[in-house]
Design an enzyme around this catalytic site. Structure first.
Site, PDB file in Angstrom:
ATOM      1  N   HIS A  73       0.818  -1.218   0.000  1.00  0.00           N
ATOM      2  CA  HIS A  73       0.000   0.000   0.000  1.00  0.00           C
ATOM      3  C   HIS A  73       0.851   1.268   0.000  1.00  0.00           C
ATOM      4  O   HIS A  73       0.401   2.319  -0.442  1.00  0.00           O
ATOM      5  CB  HIS A  73      -0.987  -0.032   1.171  1.00  0.00           C
ATOM      6  CG  HIS A  73      -2.097  -1.016   0.951  1.00  0.00           C
ATOM      7  ND1 HIS A  73      -3.424  -0.678   0.994  1.00  0.00           N
ATOM      8  CD2 HIS A  73      -2.062  -2.341   0.654  1.00  0.00           C
ATOM      9  CE1 HIS A  73      -4.162  -1.757   0.735  1.00  0.00           C
ATOM     10  NE2 HIS A  73      -3.365  -2.778   0.540  1.00  0.00           N
ATOM     11  N   ASP A  74       2.065   1.176   0.498  1.00  0.00           N
ATOM     12  CA  ASP A  74       2.977   2.318   0.384  1.00  0.00           C
ATOM     13  C   ASP A  74       3.521   2.396  -1.055  1.00  0.00           C
ATOM     14  O   ASP A  74       3.420   3.432  -1.716  1.00  0.00           O
ATOM     15  CB  ASP A  74       4.145   2.172   1.380  1.00  0.00           C
ATOM     16  CG  ASP A  74       4.970   3.463   1.490  1.00  0.00           C
ATOM     17  OD1 ASP A  74       4.385   4.565   1.371  1.00  0.00           O
ATOM     18  OD2 ASP A  74       6.197   3.372   1.698  1.00  0.00           O
ATOM     19  N   GLY A  92       5.949   6.291  -4.488  1.00  0.00           N
ATOM     20  CA  GLY A  92       6.171   4.845  -4.398  1.00  0.00           C
ATOM     21  C   GLY A  92       6.534   4.401  -2.996  1.00  0.00           C
ATOM     22  O   GLY A  92       5.902   4.834  -2.022  1.00  0.00           O
ATOM     23  N   ASP A  94       8.076   5.110  -0.400  1.00  0.00           N
ATOM     24  CA  ASP A  94       8.717   6.286   0.192  1.00  0.00           C
ATOM     25  C   ASP A  94       8.305   6.546   1.633  1.00  0.00           C
ATOM     26  O   ASP A  94       8.722   7.535   2.227  1.00  0.00           O
ATOM     27  CB  ASP A  94       8.400   7.530  -0.661  1.00  0.00           C
ATOM     28  CG  ASP A  94       6.898   7.818  -0.704  1.00  0.00           C
ATOM     29  OD1 ASP A  94       6.112   6.987  -0.178  1.00  0.00           O
ATOM     30  OD2 ASP A  94       6.506   8.864  -1.257  1.00  0.00           O
ATOM     31  N   SER A  96       5.359   7.381   2.632  1.00  0.00           N
ATOM     32  CA  SER A  96       4.314   8.413   2.763  1.00  0.00           C
ATOM     33  C   SER A  96       3.092   7.877   3.491  1.00  0.00           C
ATOM     34  O   SER A  96       2.360   8.641   4.124  1.00  0.00           O
ATOM     35  CB  SER A  96       3.923   8.957   1.387  1.00  0.00           C
ATOM     36  OG  SER A  96       3.311   7.959   0.602  1.00  0.00           O
ATOM     37  N   HIS A 201      -1.125 -13.263  -0.432  1.00  0.00           N
ATOM     38  CA  HIS A 201      -2.422 -13.644   0.143  1.00  0.00           C
ATOM     39  C   HIS A 201      -2.416 -15.059   0.718  1.00  0.00           C
ATOM     40  O   HIS A 201      -3.427 -15.515   1.243  1.00  0.00           O
ATOM     41  CB  HIS A 201      -3.537 -13.444  -0.897  1.00  0.00           C
ATOM     42  CG  HIS A 201      -3.917 -11.999  -1.064  1.00  0.00           C
ATOM     43  ND1 HIS A 201      -4.884 -11.550  -1.928  1.00  0.00           N
ATOM     44  CD2 HIS A 201      -3.442 -10.876  -0.449  1.00  0.00           C
ATOM     45  CE1 HIS A 201      -5.000 -10.236  -1.852  1.00  0.00           C
ATOM     46  NE2 HIS A 201      -4.124  -9.791  -0.961  1.00  0.00           N
ATOM     47  N   ASP A 219      -6.739 -18.414   2.980  1.00  0.00           N
ATOM     48  CA  ASP A 219      -6.552 -19.863   2.789  1.00  0.00           C
ATOM     49  C   ASP A 219      -6.596 -20.521   4.162  1.00  0.00           C
ATOM     50  O   ASP A 219      -6.731 -19.839   5.176  1.00  0.00           O
ATOM     51  CB  ASP A 219      -5.287 -20.197   1.973  1.00  0.00           C
ATOM     52  CG  ASP A 219      -3.975 -20.048   2.745  1.00  0.00           C
ATOM     53  OD1 ASP A 219      -4.008 -19.669   3.944  1.00  0.00           O
ATOM     54  OD2 ASP A 219      -2.916 -20.293   2.152  1.00  0.00           O
ATOM     55  N   THR A 221      -4.315 -21.970   5.822  1.00  0.00           N
ATOM     56  CA  THR A 221      -3.047 -21.973   6.570  1.00  0.00           C
ATOM     57  C   THR A 221      -2.406 -20.574   6.565  1.00  0.00           C
ATOM     58  O   THR A 221      -1.346 -20.376   5.972  1.00  0.00           O
ATOM     59  CB  THR A 221      -2.062 -22.973   5.927  1.00  0.00           C
ATOM     60  OG1 THR A 221      -1.955 -22.649   4.513  1.00  0.00           O
ATOM     61  CG2 THR A 221      -2.514 -24.405   6.094  1.00  0.00           C
ATOM     62  N   ASP A 226       2.725 -21.155   2.160  1.00  0.00           N
ATOM     63  CA  ASP A 226       2.673 -22.398   1.384  1.00  0.00           C
ATOM     64  C   ASP A 226       1.855 -22.181   0.108  1.00  0.00           C
ATOM     65  O   ASP A 226       1.460 -21.057  -0.200  1.00  0.00           O
ATOM     66  CB  ASP A 226       2.082 -23.517   2.251  1.00  0.00           C
ATOM     67  CG  ASP A 226       0.692 -23.160   2.780  1.00  0.00           C
ATOM     68  OD1 ASP A 226       0.074 -22.189   2.265  1.00  0.00           O
ATOM     69  OD2 ASP A 226       0.228 -23.838   3.701  1.00  0.00           O
TER      70      ASP A 226
HETATM   71  C1  HEM Z   1      -3.453  -6.473  -6.507  1.00  0.00           C
HETATM   72  C2  HEM Z   1      -4.554  -6.349  -5.894  1.00  0.00           C
HETATM   73  C3  HEM Z   1      -4.842  -6.565  -4.436  1.00  0.00           C
HETATM   74  C4  HEM Z   1      -6.050  -6.390  -3.858  1.00  0.00           C
HETATM   75  C5  HEM Z   1      -7.327  -5.944  -4.545  1.00  0.00           C
HETATM   76  C6  HEM Z   1      -5.907  -6.700  -2.463  1.00  0.00           C
HETATM   77  C7  HEM Z   1      -6.920  -6.617  -1.536  1.00  0.00           C
HETATM   78  C8  HEM Z   1      -6.832  -6.991  -0.225  1.00  0.00           C
HETATM   79  C9  HEM Z   1      -7.897  -6.880   0.737  1.00  0.00           C
HETATM   80  C10 HEM Z   1      -9.271  -6.331   0.481  1.00  0.00           C
HETATM   81  C11 HEM Z   1      -7.437  -7.373   1.914  1.00  0.00           C
HETATM   82  C12 HEM Z   1      -8.183  -7.455   3.229  1.00  0.00           C
HETATM   83  C13 HEM Z   1      -7.863  -6.241   4.069  1.00  0.00           C
HETATM   84  C14 HEM Z   1      -8.732  -6.176   5.295  1.00  0.00           C
HETATM   85  O1  HEM Z   1      -9.957  -6.184   5.150  1.00  0.00           O
HETATM   86  O2  HEM Z   1      -8.207  -6.144   6.427  1.00  0.00           O
HETATM   87  C15 HEM Z   1      -6.078  -7.785   1.699  1.00  0.00           C
HETATM   88  C16 HEM Z   1      -5.270  -8.327   2.657  1.00  0.00           C
HETATM   89  C17 HEM Z   1      -3.932  -8.519   2.491  1.00  0.00           C
HETATM   90  N1  HEM Z   1      -3.189  -8.220   1.380  1.00  0.00           N
HETATM   91 FE1  HEM Z   1      -3.896  -7.743  -0.436  1.00  0.00          FE
HETATM   92  N2  HEM Z   1      -4.619  -7.071  -2.207  1.00  0.00           N
HETATM   93  C18 HEM Z   1      -3.919  -6.982  -3.378  1.00  0.00           C
HETATM   94  C19 HEM Z   1      -2.553  -7.196  -3.520  1.00  0.00           C
HETATM   95  C20 HEM Z   1      -1.695  -7.431  -2.476  1.00  0.00           C
HETATM   96  C21 HEM Z   1      -0.257  -7.402  -2.573  1.00  0.00           C
HETATM   97  C22 HEM Z   1       0.516  -7.102  -3.849  1.00  0.00           C
HETATM   98  C23 HEM Z   1       0.232  -7.670  -1.350  1.00  0.00           C
HETATM   99  C24 HEM Z   1       1.658  -7.742  -0.870  1.00  0.00           C
HETATM  100  C25 HEM Z   1       2.679  -7.927  -1.619  1.00  0.00           C
HETATM  101  C26 HEM Z   1      -0.892  -7.898  -0.473  1.00  0.00           C
HETATM  102  C27 HEM Z   1      -0.811  -8.266   0.827  1.00  0.00           C
HETATM  103  C28 HEM Z   1      -1.882  -8.481   1.655  1.00  0.00           C
HETATM  104  C29 HEM Z   1      -1.769  -9.034   2.976  1.00  0.00           C
HETATM  105  C30 HEM Z   1      -0.496  -9.541   3.628  1.00  0.00           C
HETATM  106  C31 HEM Z   1      -3.067  -9.033   3.509  1.00  0.00           C
HETATM  107  C32 HEM Z   1      -3.483  -9.547   4.888  1.00  0.00           C
HETATM  108  C33 HEM Z   1      -3.533  -8.454   5.904  1.00  0.00           C
HETATM  109  C34 HEM Z   1      -3.946  -9.015   7.249  1.00  0.00           C
HETATM  110  O3  HEM Z   1      -4.155 -10.226   7.379  1.00  0.00           O
HETATM  111  O4  HEM Z   1      -4.043  -8.242   8.194  1.00  0.00           O
HETATM  112  N3  HEM Z   1      -2.045  -7.728  -1.192  1.00  0.00           N
HETATM  113  N4  HEM Z   1      -5.718  -7.539   0.391  1.00  0.00           N
END
Ligand code: HEM
Ligand SMILES: *[C@@H]1O[C@H](CO)[C@@H](O)[C@H](O)[C@H]1NC(C)=O
Length: 362
Positions: A73-74, A92, A94, A96, A201, A219, A221, A226
């Site tokens: 998100h950063d 990017g 950075d 912010s 994810h 998922d 796990t 994994d």
């Molecule tokens: C590309 C499109 C992506 C979308 C639309 C997306 C969307 C989301 C959403 C809606 C959540 C749930 C947030 C919440 O309700 O607390 C989430 C969780 C998460 N996302 Fe993504 N995501 C994307 C890409 C990524 C990328 C690129 C990464 C890291 C490299 C990432 C890492 C994570 C992680 C680690 C969580 C879990 C956060 C937690 O368990 O507290 N996501 N994502």
């Protein structure tokens, strides 16, 4: 006499072998820790502090997951298209999102991240490291706590000066695959690289899409890095875990949460085969993630101006399983394969009764 000096030599050689010296050109940071660049020693106190006080003793739980999410998100707050039109496109990776957390956490796609930024900012301030470095460092350390996790590159030295990112740059779960691909293409990531990024994810849950089922993982796990996310996301959805709004689609396992965006990208003709290729071969999945994360962590930065402090990042616990499997009660008959070129691989089904997935807690 000759015999005795030979004996001494052998004893000396043995002593040298028994106490391995650190490799050439290593700097001793104390406490048995070595780095290539002396500037990196400063990161060990940060490491110890966040492992103990942010990640609750090196867990791969909610805060570690949030740390990984924050890196994205950063970094994604950057638009080359906007720059081309003469507007500020963001900086990017950075920092912010921490420096202007009040502004950036009010963006719809960052809803709920204010708890994360509030928790993270004091650590960056206490250790006097730049916000941009801290975000990427915390993400790399957080995901190193996950079983079978990647050991991400960590480059230090980002400027602490940033401006607030423009809004509408962070993808949302309601977005189409096309919209997400275009957004990421704008900062140099192909659709295939988006799949690699989404490996994150596999250690994820949602708290804000549907707060009534906070902690529901993507998922079965969520503390293991994994292949299960890729397997389970390709199974036919049968029921909603939440209220079915805000970007939720049906999932195959009770308690598991599926994002519409993951569903769309896993079945899009441009990415379905790459997605499917990640249901097996853990090492391949990890190496692709490490490669794409090195790119993400330097969006908007010149890597040549940064110092490689990757040796500070812990070696993750080894994977227990190196291929995906079907959850209890599921088989190939439940797969919605969208890859025309390659048949879905044969996977074992986990033994035992069908159980629901429990929420991730802090
Ligand atoms: C590309 C499109 C992506 C979308 C639309 C997306 C969307 C989301 C959403 C809606 C959540 C749930 C947030 C919440 O309700 O607390 C989430 C969780 C998460 N996302 Fe993504 N995501 C994307 C890409 C990524 C990328 C690129 C990464 C890291 C490299 C990432 C890492 C994570 C992680 C680690 C969580 C879990 C956060 C937690 O368990 O507290 N996501 N994502
Ligand atoms: C980074 O900038 C913030 C203001 O955004 C400031 O509070 C902090 O002390 C700065 N950190 C460093 C290491 O200069």
């Amino acid at each position: 006499m000759a015999f005795q000096s030979l004996f001494t030599l052998v004893a000396l050689a043995a002593a040298v072998v028994a106490v391995p010296a650190p490799q050439d050109a290593q700097v001793n940071c104390g406490g048995g820790r070595f780095v290539k660049n002396a500037a990196c020693c400063a990161w060990f106190p940060v490491l110890d502090d966040i492992q103990e006080n942010l990640f609750s003793g090196s867990l791969c739980a909610e805060e570690a997951h949030e740390a990984l999410r924050l890196t994205f998100h950063d970094a994604v707050g950057f638009s080359i298209a906007a720059e081309r039109e003469g507007q500020f496109g963001g900086g990017g990776a950075d920092g912010s999102i921490l420096a202007f957390s009040d502004i950036e956490t009010s963006f719809a796609a960052n809803f709920g991240l204010d708890f994360t930024t509030e928790a993270f900012i004091p650590f960056a301030l206490a250790h006097k490291v730049s916000f941009g470095d801290f975000v990427q460092f915390a993400g790399a350390v957080g995901v190193s706590n996950c079983i079978g996790g990647p050991r991400l590159q960590f480059l230090a030295g980002r400027s602490n000066n940033s401006r607030p990112s423009p809004d509408n740059l962070v993808p949302e779960p309601t977005d189409s695959a096309e919209k997400i691909f275009e957004r990421l293409q704008d900062i140099g990531f192909s659709p295939i690289e988006v799949v690699h990024l989404l490996t994150a994810h596999t250690v994820s849950a949602q708290y804000e899409v549907d707060t009534d089922v906070a902690g529901s993982p993507f998922d079965s796990t969520p503390s293991s890095f994994d292949n299960q996310f890729f397997v389970e996301s390709l199974l036919k959805g049968t029921a909603f875990t939440g209220n079915g709004q805000g970007g939720e689609v049906t999932s195959p396992i009770p308690g598991e949460f599926r994002l519409q965006s993951d569903f769309a990208i896993s079945r899009d003709s441009r990415t379905a085969c790459e997605w499917q290729s990640l249901v097996t071969n853990h090492a391949n999945m990890v190496s692709k993630f490490e490669t794409v994360m090195a790119k993400l962590a330097t969006v908007g930065q010149n890597p040549n101006n940064l110092i490689d402090c990757s040796d500070v990042i812990p070696v993750p616990p080894a994977a227990k399983v190196t291929t995906g499997s079907f959850p209890p009660g599921k088989s190939k008959a439940d797969v919605q394969s969208a890859c025309a070129a390659t048949p879905f691989p044969n996977l074992a089904t986990q033994p035992g009764p069908v159980t629901s997935v429990l929420p991730v807690t802090a």
